[in-house]
Write a protein that holds these residues in place. Structure first.
Motif, short mmCIF file in Angstrom:
data_model
loop_
_atom_site.label_atom_id
_atom_site.label_comp_id
_atom_site.label_asym_id
_atom_site.label_seq_id
_atom_site.Cartn_x
_atom_site.Cartn_y
_atom_site.Cartn_z
N LEU A 65 -9.14 -2.28 2.71
CA LEU A 65 -10.08 -2.73 3.73
C LEU A 65 -10.91 -3.91 3.22
O LEU A 65 -11.17 -4.87 3.95
CB LEU A 65 -10.98 -1.58 4.16
CG LEU A 65 -12.04 -1.90 5.22
CD1 LEU A 65 -11.38 -2.38 6.51
CD2 LEU A 65 -12.94 -0.68 5.48
N ALA A 66 -11.31 -3.86 1.95
CA ALA A 66 -12.14 -4.93 1.40
C ALA A 66 -11.33 -6.18 1.12
O ALA A 66 -11.82 -7.31 1.32
CB ALA A 66 -12.82 -4.44 0.11
N GLN A 71 -8.65 -6.58 4.93
CA GLN A 71 -9.19 -6.26 6.25
C GLN A 71 -8.33 -5.26 7.02
O GLN A 71 -8.44 -5.15 8.24
CB GLN A 71 -9.38 -7.53 7.09
CG GLN A 71 -10.34 -8.52 6.48
CD GLN A 71 -10.49 -9.76 7.34
OE1 GLN A 71 -9.67 -10.01 8.22
NE2 GLN A 71 -11.52 -10.54 7.07
N SER A 118 0.83 -1.21 0.00
CA SER A 118 0.00 0.00 0.00
C SER A 118 0.86 1.25 0.00
O SER A 118 0.53 2.26 -0.66
CB SER A 118 -0.93 -0.02 1.20
OG SER A 118 -0.20 0.04 2.41
N GLN A 177 -6.00 4.79 7.44
CA GLN A 177 -6.43 6.19 7.52
C GLN A 177 -5.21 7.09 7.40
O GLN A 177 -4.18 6.85 8.04
CB GLN A 177 -7.15 6.46 8.85
CG GLN A 177 -8.44 5.66 9.02
CD GLN A 177 -9.11 5.92 10.35
OE1 GLN A 177 -8.65 6.77 11.13
NE2 GLN A 177 -10.20 5.19 10.61
N ALA A 179 -7.81 7.50 -1.15
CA ALA A 179 -9.09 7.06 -0.58
C ALA A 179 -9.54 5.75 -1.23
O ALA A 179 -10.03 4.83 -0.55
CB ALA A 179 -10.15 8.14 -0.76
N TRP A 180 -9.37 5.69 -2.59
CA TRP A 180 -9.74 4.44 -3.28
C TRP A 180 -8.87 3.28 -2.80
O TRP A 180 -9.35 2.17 -2.58
CB TRP A 180 -9.57 4.63 -4.78
CG TRP A 180 -9.82 3.37 -5.56
CD1 TRP A 180 -11.00 2.90 -5.98
CD2 TRP A 180 -8.82 2.45 -6.00
NE1 TRP A 180 -10.85 1.73 -6.66
CE2 TRP A 180 -9.48 1.41 -6.69
CE3 TRP A 180 -7.43 2.40 -5.90
CZ2 TRP A 180 -8.82 0.33 -7.26
CZ3 TRP A 180 -6.78 1.33 -6.46
CH2 TRP A 180 -7.46 0.30 -7.13
N ALA A 198 -7.41 2.95 0.14
CA ALA A 198 -7.80 2.58 1.50
C ALA A 198 -9.04 1.69 1.48
O ALA A 198 -9.12 0.71 2.23
CB ALA A 198 -8.05 3.83 2.34
N ARG A 199 -10.02 2.02 0.56
CA ARG A 199 -11.20 1.18 0.49
C ARG A 199 -10.86 -0.22 -0.03
O ARG A 199 -11.39 -1.22 0.44
CB ARG A 199 -12.25 1.84 -0.42
CG ARG A 199 -12.87 3.09 0.18
CD ARG A 199 -14.10 3.50 -0.60
NE ARG A 199 -13.78 3.79 -1.98
CZ ARG A 199 -13.41 4.98 -2.45
NH1 ARG A 199 -13.33 6.03 -1.62
NH2 ARG A 199 -13.16 5.16 -3.73
N GLN A 200 -10.00 -0.31 -1.02
CA GLN A 200 -9.61 -1.60 -1.57
C GLN A 200 -8.85 -2.45 -0.54
O GLN A 200 -9.08 -3.66 -0.43
CB GLN A 200 -8.76 -1.40 -2.83
CG GLN A 200 -9.52 -0.80 -4.00
CD GLN A 200 -10.65 -1.69 -4.44
OE1 GLN A 200 -10.50 -2.92 -4.56
NE2 GLN A 200 -11.83 -1.10 -4.69
N ASP A 247 -7.69 -1.51 7.87
CA ASP A 247 -8.37 -0.22 7.82
C ASP A 247 -7.32 0.89 7.88
O ASP A 247 -6.74 1.17 8.94
CB ASP A 247 -9.34 -0.12 9.00
CG ASP A 247 -10.20 1.14 8.93
OD1 ASP A 247 -10.11 1.86 7.90
OD2 ASP A 247 -10.94 1.40 9.90
#
Length: 454
Positions: free
Chosen positions: A92-93, A96, A71, A100, A85-86, A88-90, A98
């Motif tokens: 998390l999905a 797992q 990342s 920020q 932001a995209w 971070a969402r990927q 998270d």
């Protein structure tokens, strides 16, 4: 080392160990079960948490750090706010994690809050190797998540990681399972050992009571095979000693009875001798002959009593050639007037036995047949793990209902016998661990079968 051994001798060490060890057999047996169980549990813990846990913890830490490093590489390439932001969402999905982004923040603390287990050190080492930036790992704030904060040039990246991705499992669960299973198995072992020790205690109590001269019932064999064998051996010993005492008591009571008759005849003969005057030589000779016969009868009875009282004695068992013994007994019986019709035996028929006792036993069997004027056949052979000696005769035999009675002391059916011959025979045979049986002989008379274990 030599000075230590001089100061602490082997005898002192043994005394110290005996002082620490429990006294009872049950406690020592349970200690023998408990110590290997504890050692096994300790080895299992070391192997599992010393090898498997460390390997798995290292691999899980490397996996999480690899996702974080990936990342970071993507953030370096795509610096736009929407891209981060995209990303971070990927993350998390997909992983797992998270993530920020805190623009302009600075870390106030670096390092890690330590917990029990290898996972904290493995995670720190993985972060140091893969990410050359300051970081802080928080294990204590949340019991379900681990917070990883990484200092970047323009801010701090906070990564909330599920603890299950870093922690193999709770140590106390495995320890509790190991201790619980050990206690359960130890309780089962204690229950079984208690049943085994109960049989040993019962045997010891019976032996103590019997040694005090009290009447003890036969012990019911139970427990392990060795304990059952000990109980059976005790029962046999009890029966043998009781029979021994009863027979010796009967002999002592019968000595006065049997000797009273010839002594009375001697007293009468002496009283009837002429006290004065001329004594008829013929009459005196007849009285002397009668008295000599009474003395000979007393000597024969006393010899029988002494033979019975000697029993097996203190004679030492030796390796005995049964064939040679049978030949020797047959030759001695022929010299005594017995009609020995045949002697047969296997070659190299050996048995560990007491020679004098065996000879006395066989001579008594042959003597019983000789007094009846019967022809006698002697044979010896091996049958499995036993030596079988048979003495057959063609005499009148013994009725079946009287065959057990003749083994009792003073139960004599032959003229001139003391009634101790077959009693001595059974005592000597049983002293060697064997048995004697009476049956109808194929020769028409009595068959005496003696079975001795080798």
């Amino acid at each position: 080392m030599r000075g230590f051994r001089t100061f602490w001798s082997d005898e002192q060490f043994e005394r110290s160990v005996r002082r620490v060890l429990p006294r009872s057999f049950l406690a020592r047996a349970l200690l023998i079960v408990l110590i290997p169980m504890l050692v096994t549990e300790g080895i299992a813990l070391e192997l599992f948490y010393g090898t498997y846990l460390r390997v798995m913890s290292r691999r899980m830490s490397d996996s999480v750090v690899a996702d974080i490093a990936l990342s970071l590489d993507l953030m370096e390439r795509y610096r736009g706010g929407g891209d981060r932001a995209w990303l971070a969402r990927q993350m998390l999905a997909r992983t797992q994690l998270d993530m920020q982004w805190r623009q302009g923040s600075r870390l106030l603390r670096t390092g890690s809050t330590h917990v029990i287990g290898p996972m904290d050190e493995d995670l720190v080492h993985a972060l140091q190797a893969a990410i050359a930036r300051p970081f802080f790992v928080d294990w204590l704030t949340d019991e379900h998540r681990v917070y990883i904060r990484i200092q970047l040039p323009d801010g701090v990246l906070s990564v909330d990681t599920p603890r299950k991705r870093l922690d193999v499992g709770q140590l106390w669960l495995f320890v509790l399972w190991a201790i619980g299973s050990s206690l359960l198995l130890f309780a089962i072992a204690a229950l079984f050992m208690r049943n085994q020790v109960r049989a040993i205690r019962r045997l010891g109590k019976a032996a103590e009571q019997f040694g005090l001269g009290r009447d003890v019932e036969p012990i019911r064999p139970e427990g392990a095979r060795e304990v059952r064998r000990a109980a059976v051996a005790f029962n046999r010993m009890r029966d043998r000693i009781s029979r021994f005492v009863m027979q010796r008591t009967a002999v002592l009571a019968g000595v006065s009875h049997d000797l009273r008759t010839p002594l009375t005849r001697l007293r009468l003969s002496l009283a009837m001798l002429p006290q004065s005057g001329v004594v008829d030589a013929a009459t005196l000779r007849e009285d002397v002959v009668d008295m000599v016969a009474d003395v000979a009868e007393m000597e024969r009875m006393i010899e029988g009593y002494l033979s019975f009282a000697r029993g097996e004695g203190a004679e030492t068992p030796v390796e005995l050639d049964i064939g040679a013994l049978l030949d020797d007994v047959a030759m001695a019986a022929r010299r005594g007037g017995a009609r020995i019709r045949g002697v047969s035996h296997d070659a190299d028929l050996m048995l560990e036995a007491r020679p004098d006792a065996m000879r006395r036993m066989l001579m008594n069997v042959v003597e019983n047949a000789r007094r009846l004027g019967a022809g006698i056949w002697i044979s010896g052979r091996a049958e499995g793990r036993n030596v079988v000696i048979e003495v057959d005769d063609d005499g009148p035999g013994i009725p079946a209902i009287q065959r057990e009675e003749v083994f009792r002391a003073f139960a004599s059916g032959a003229q001139g016998g003391t009634g101790l011959g077959l009693t001595i025979v059974r005592d000597i045979v049983r002293a060697h661990g064997g048995e004697v049986r009476l049956a109808k002989s194929e020769r028409g008379g009595l068959n005496v079968r003696i079975t001795l274990p080798r």
